[in-house]
Design a protein around this motif. Structure first.
Motif, PDB file in Angstrom:
ATOM      1  N   SER A   1     -22.053  38.509   4.847  1.00  0.00           N
ATOM      2  CA  SER A   1     -22.706  39.554   4.061  1.00  0.00           C
ATOM      3  C   SER A   1     -21.928  39.901   2.791  1.00  0.00           C
ATOM      4  CB  SER A   1     -22.936  40.806   4.910  1.00  0.00           C
ATOM      5  OG  SER A   1     -23.746  40.493   6.027  1.00  0.00           O
ATOM      6  N   CYS A   2     -21.463  38.882   2.093  1.00  0.00           N
ATOM      7  CA  CYS A   2     -20.683  39.074   0.865  1.00  0.00           C
ATOM      8  C   CYS A   2     -21.479  38.638  -0.357  1.00  0.00           C
ATOM      9  CB  CYS A   2     -19.393  38.259   0.916  1.00  0.00           C
ATOM     10  SG  CYS A   2     -18.228  38.805   2.178  1.00  0.00           S
ATOM     11  N   ASN A   3     -21.203  39.269  -1.483  1.00  0.00           N
ATOM     12  CA  ASN A   3     -21.746  38.836  -2.770  1.00  0.00           C
ATOM     13  C   ASN A   3     -20.718  37.891  -3.393  1.00  0.00           C
ATOM     14  OD1 ASN A   3     -22.830  38.443  -5.297  1.00  0.00           O
ATOM     15  ND2 ASN A   3     -22.768  40.596  -5.903  1.00  0.00           N
ATOM     16  N   LEU A   4     -21.084  36.619  -3.509  1.00  0.00           N
ATOM     17  CA  LEU A   4     -20.175  35.594  -4.019  1.00  0.00           C
ATOM     18  C   LEU A   4     -20.640  35.061  -5.377  1.00  0.00           C
ATOM     19  CD1 LEU A   4     -19.764  33.834  -0.585  1.00  0.00           C
ATOM     20  CD2 LEU A   4     -17.932  34.963  -1.852  1.00  0.00           C
ATOM     21  N   ASP A   5     -21.273  35.931  -6.161  1.00  0.00           N
ATOM     22  CA  ASP A   5     -21.790  35.537  -7.466  1.00  0.00           C
ATOM     23  C   ASP A   5     -20.643  35.063  -8.371  1.00  0.00           C
ATOM     24  OD1 ASP A   5     -23.609  35.122  -9.521  1.00  0.00           O
ATOM     25  OD2 ASP A   5     -23.617  37.214 -10.161  1.00  0.00           O
ATOM     26  N   GLY A   6     -20.714  33.817  -8.789  1.00  0.00           N
ATOM     27  CA  GLY A   6     -19.705  33.264  -9.689  1.00  0.00           C
ATOM     28  C   GLY A   6     -18.393  32.897  -9.022  1.00  0.00           C
ATOM     29  N   ALA A   7     -18.311  33.038  -7.698  1.00  0.00           N
ATOM     30  CA  ALA A   7     -17.077  32.655  -6.992  1.00  0.00           C
ATOM     31  C   ALA A   7     -16.866  31.154  -7.133  1.00  0.00           C
ATOM     32  CB  ALA A   7     -17.154  33.054  -5.523  1.00  0.00           C
ATOM     33  N   ILE A   8     -15.611  30.754  -7.252  1.00  0.00           N
ATOM     34  CA  ILE A   8     -15.276  29.347  -7.476  1.00  0.00           C
ATOM     35  C   ILE A   8     -14.802  28.715  -6.176  1.00  0.00           C
ATOM     36  CG2 ILE A   8     -13.811  27.747  -8.766  1.00  0.00           C
ATOM     37  CD1 ILE A   8     -13.533  30.039 -10.873  1.00  0.00           C
ATOM     38  N   PHE A   9     -15.519  27.667  -5.776  1.00  0.00           N
ATOM     39  CA  PHE A   9     -15.150  26.866  -4.610  1.00  0.00           C
ATOM     40  C   PHE A   9     -15.019  25.433  -5.108  1.00  0.00           C
ATOM     41  CE2 PHE A   9     -17.568  30.427  -2.877  1.00  0.00           C
ATOM     42  CZ  PHE A   9     -16.748  30.862  -1.856  1.00  0.00           C
ATOM     43  N   GLU A  10     -13.803  24.958  -5.247  1.00  0.00           N
ATOM     44  CA  GLU A  10     -13.563  23.593  -5.687  1.00  0.00           C
ATOM     45  C   GLU A  10     -12.347  23.074  -4.929  1.00  0.00           C
ATOM     46  OE1 GLU A  10     -12.243  21.547  -9.803  1.00  0.00           O
ATOM     47  OE2 GLU A  10     -14.026  22.840  -9.920  1.00  0.00           O
ATOM     48  N   ASN A  11     -12.520  21.912  -4.287  1.00  0.00           N
ATOM     49  CA  ASN A  11     -11.472  21.367  -3.404  1.00  0.00           C
ATOM     50  C   ASN A  11     -11.073  22.390  -2.348  1.00  0.00           C
ATOM     51  OD1 ASN A  11     -11.319  18.855  -4.761  1.00  0.00           O
ATOM     52  ND2 ASN A  11     -10.103  19.846  -6.356  1.00  0.00           N
ATOM     53  N   THR A  12     -12.051  23.138  -1.883  1.00  0.00           N
ATOM     54  CA  THR A  12     -11.840  24.186  -0.894  1.00  0.00           C
ATOM     55  C   THR A  12     -12.255  23.669   0.478  1.00  0.00           C
ATOM     56  OG1 THR A  12     -12.353  25.821  -2.592  1.00  0.00           O
ATOM     57  CG2 THR A  12     -12.393  26.586  -0.319  1.00  0.00           C
TER      58      THR A  12
END
Length: 178
Positions: free
Chosen positions: A123-134
């Motif tokens: 239930s999180c707002n992840l707008d624009g969160a960066i997931f790279e090599n995660t």
């Protein structure tokens, strides 16, 4: 505690003491490690966490904007966030296995290179969160929204998302999902 200004706190043990409402301005905390601590309704925006330890620490209803958590001491790092604002925070290359983010705003947070295996981001707002090599193996993203995760750039084995959020995995392909 009231208003505290221009004070230095060095390696104090607050294990048996509760610090009640207070404002700290231009204070310096030296050689602190937080273990089994709970922060509730705190504004910790832009704090410098350089080499501070967070072991089994819970943040509830806190405003924590722009903090570079990758600068903290990663030994035995374990944090839980509930109903927190964590916009613009960086968790770059941290081992966040089994961490918990519930009902948080993580707008433009950076998880590049982090290991979030078995973590909860519910239930999180992840707008624009960066997931790279995660590493997102077995992450629970149910109820979270506004995220974009490219399966080709991240490890996502066994992670859980809501059907409504499926488009967050397919955005780059410009598919229309009804």
């Amino acid at each position: 505690m009231g208003f505290v200004e221009n004070q230095k706190f060095k390696a104090q043990n607050f294990a048996k003491t509760t610090i009640e409402s207070g404002n700290f301005e231009q204070c310096e905390f030296i050689d602190f490690n937080f273990e089994k601590c709970v922060f509730t309704n705190c504004n910790l925006s832009n704090i410098m966490v350089g080499n501070k330890g967070f072991k089994t620490v819970t943040f509830r209803k806190c405003k924590i904007l722009g903090v570079r958590f990758e600068d903290c001491n990663s030994f035995l790092l374990e944090m839980r966030f509930e109903h927190c604002q964590l916009n613009l925070c960086s968790f770059h290359q941290l081992n966040l296995k089994q961490s918990s983010f519930r009902h948080c705003s993580l707008v433009e947070a950076d998880f590049t290179g982090s290991n979030l295996s078995n973590a909860l981001l519910t239930s999180c707002n992840l707008d624009g969160a960066i997931f790279e090599n995660t590493t997102l193996n077995k992450v629970d993203l149910r109820g979270s929204h506004n995220f974009q995760i490219e399966p080709e750039l991240n490890s996502i084995r066994g992670f859980k998302i809501s059907v409504e959020a499926l488009s967050g995995l397919l955005m780059k392909h410009k598919l229309q999902i009804d």
